[in-house]
Design a protein around this motif. Structure first.
Motif: not given
Length: 223
Positions: A20-23, A26, A29-30, A45, A48-49
């Motif tokens: 999981w990488i932060a978009s 805020k 993540e994806r 991708s 995740r919200y």
């Protein structure tokens, strides 16, 4: 940025391999499954919200395709619980958010310019499913360049009894077997043209999202 960018080769990501990488936004993540480009990219991708997270209004010049995997995903057009399939054509715009949180499968910038259909389909509706001999199919979209569906395949059945031009799978439940390898829920698989008689539904069957015949142009460009 290039991730699984050679479309002439098989690519897989198991559910237990997610990174999981932060978009830039805020709370969002994806997991990048395949990608050509930086922030504005041709991309596949898992996103995740977190609860009460959102993205600002933005456009989709190459279209956007979404399958809601858990929680509830929302935009100006409505609320979409797990099981909804959304298709926003090139040039569309929206402001997505999630109040309870959500996980979605997303494909960006992968539609031809002439695509103009908006799709909202609830795959939880039994009337959307068709019974065949060895599987059930929920058709989601058919165009001149791709076929999109959900499929429930019985245990031991070959997923692809005939050669394919290309295919992409996301396992939703059950297991998919190929040789000694087992792909469980959350696994993503992208296949170039060929024969795949070794792809079998596991002992508990398998349910998956499938796209076929949609990679011709990008495989030609990467050849």
């Amino acid at each position: 940025m290039l991730i699984n960018a050679d479309f002439s080769r098989r690519a897989t990501v198991s559910g237990d391999e997610y990174q999981w990488i932060a978009s830039p936004q805020k709370g969002v993540e994806r997991v990048m499954l395949d990608r050509i480009g930086e922030e504005k990219a041709r991309a596949t991708s898992i996103v995740r919200y977190a609860p009460n997270s959102h993205f600002p209004q933005h456009q989709h010049p190459g279209g956007e395709e979404i399958l809601v995997l858990s929680g509830t995903f929302s935009d100006e057009m409505g609320d979409y619980p797990a099981g909804w399939y959304l298709r926003n054509p090139p040039g569309s715009a929206h402001q997505p958010f999630s109040d309870p949180g959500a996980i979605i499968f997303v494909k960006l910038r992968q539609m031809p310019e002439e695509e103009n259909r908006t799709v909202r389909a609830d795959t939880n509706d039994p009337n959307c499913w068709q019974q065949l001999t060895d599987r059930e199919i929920c058709p989601l979209f058919t165009g001149g360049y791709e076929q999109v569906s959900l499929q429930r395949v019985n245990a031991g059945v070959t997923l692809f009894p005939e050669p394919i031009q290309s295919a992409e799978l996301l396992i939703l439940s059950g297991t998919l077997c190929t040789g000694e390898k087992r792909f469980a829920k959350g696994s993503w698989i992208r296949l170039p043209a060929g024969e795949y008689p070794e792809f079998l539904a596991g002992s508990d069957g398998v349910t998956y999202f499938e796209k076929q015949n949609h990679l011709g142009d990008v495989m030609n460009r990467s050849a």
